[in-house]
Write an enzyme that holds these catalytic residues in place. Structure first.
Site, PDB file in Angstrom:
ATOM      1  N   HIS A   1      41.440  40.694  47.951  1.00 44.23           N
ATOM      2  CA  HIS A   1      41.157  41.217  46.620  1.00 44.23           C
ATOM      3  C   HIS A   1      39.881  42.062  46.685  1.00 44.23           C
ATOM      4  O   HIS A   1      38.884  41.621  47.264  1.00 44.23           O
ATOM      5  CB  HIS A   1      40.983  40.051  45.633  1.00 44.23           C
ATOM      6  CG  HIS A   1      40.697  40.526  44.251  1.00 44.23           C
ATOM      7  ND1 HIS A   1      41.684  41.071  43.451  1.00 44.23           N
ATOM      8  CD2 HIS A   1      39.549  40.595  43.540  1.00 44.23           C
ATOM      9  CE1 HIS A   1      41.139  41.437  42.303  1.00 44.23           C
ATOM     10  NE2 HIS A   1      39.855  41.156  42.329  1.00 44.23           N
TER      11      HIS A   1
ATOM     12  N   ASN B   1      45.503  48.249  54.808  1.00 46.83           N
ATOM     13  CA  ASN B   1      45.202  46.903  55.326  1.00 46.83           C
ATOM     14  C   ASN B   1      46.232  46.487  56.371  1.00 46.83           C
ATOM     15  O   ASN B   1      45.884  45.880  57.382  1.00 46.83           O
ATOM     16  CB  ASN B   1      45.124  45.878  54.191  1.00 46.83           C
ATOM     17  CG  ASN B   1      43.756  45.876  53.531  1.00 46.83           C
ATOM     18  OD1 ASN B   1      42.778  45.413  54.124  1.00 46.83           O
ATOM     19  ND2 ASN B   1      43.670  46.426  52.326  1.00 46.83           N
TER      20      ASN B   1
ATOM     21  N   ASN C   1      45.695  36.501  50.568  1.00 41.42           N
ATOM     22  CA  ASN C   1      45.590  37.762  49.820  1.00 41.42           C
ATOM     23  C   ASN C   1      44.208  38.353  50.050  1.00 41.42           C
ATOM     24  O   ASN C   1      43.256  37.621  50.344  1.00 41.42           O
ATOM     25  CB  ASN C   1      45.787  37.482  48.325  1.00 41.42           C
ATOM     26  CG  ASN C   1      45.756  38.748  47.488  1.00 41.42           C
ATOM     27  OD1 ASN C   1      46.309  39.784  47.880  1.00 41.42           O
ATOM     28  ND2 ASN C   1      45.087  38.693  46.348  1.00 41.42           N
TER      29      ASN C   1
END
Ligand code: GRF
Length: 206
Positions: A114, A19, A112
């Site tokens: 997920h 990422n 974040n």
């Protein structure tokens, strides 16, 4: 906006850093107006640190093992982030729960990703949990971090099919492609001031 005054990202990682790589790539190709000013990992072996070093981004290991407790560890993380004048903390495969102490220090400025469609399957075993449950669709979620676990306001989501032949690995790989697409997008929306948080809802301006 020139690079000099673009949004300053501090990326926290624990592992491989794919990422992180997608964020770096989006910046390089002009799709994301931001700069990664520091990459911090909670262990020296994290591949993400190597990736950062390869493109001359400061890469710092703050080894959790070297600190007696979470507060001392987080105090060091915050010190580093503040030293680099980070505007937005980007969790990219950072495998630790941050305490309210840390979250309050960057309130509304921590994102974040997920690998599941929250609020389904929070926590560290989302692929296995999705397969065990038997869902036909899973995906990924970019969200702001609040004081809970994977519970903050949702910014973007992308769905993928779950196939009968899927293993954890094959499902993770399908989801990862979408992660690499929507994480830079979500950060870009933030960088351009397009996100408005109202309670649990994140409104995206045109
Ligand atoms: C990703 O699947 C992310 O959603 C999860 O951990 C994984 C990290 O992968 N939180 P990478 O280090 O970005 O390659």
């Amino acid at each position: 906006m020139s690079l000099n005054n673009s949004l300053r990202l501090g990326v926290l990682c624990s592992g491989r850093g794919s990422n992180l790589a997608s964020i770096i790539e989006a910046i390089a190709s002009g799709k994301l107006m931001a700069q990664v000013v520091v990459v911090i990992a909670d262990k020296s072996e994290a591949k993400a640190l190597q990736k950062a070093t390869e493109v001359d981004i400061p890469a710092i290991a703050v080894n959790r093992k070297s600190y007696a407790n979470r507060e001392d560890f987080e105090r060091e993380l915050l010190k580093q982030l503040q030293e680099y004048n980070v505007d937005l903390v980007v969790l990219a495969g950072f495998m630790r729960i941050l305490s309210p102490y840390f979250v309050r220090a960057y309130s509304g400025r921590i994102m974040n990703i997920h690998p599941a469609l929250l609020p389904s399957f929070p926590g560290a075993h989302s692929h296995a949990d999705a397969l065990d449950y038997g869902v036909k669709v899973s995906g990924c979620t970019v969200h702001f971090v609040d004081e809970g676990t994977d519970s903050g306001p949702i910014i973007l989501q992308a769905a993928v099919p779950v196939l009968e032949s899927d293993t954890e690995e094959s499902l993770a790989a399908r989801i990862l492609i979408e992660e690499h697409r929507i994480y830079p997008q979500a950060i870009d929306l933030y960088a351009r001031g397009k996100l408005k948080v109202i309670g649990r809802r994140v409104l995206i301006e045109e």
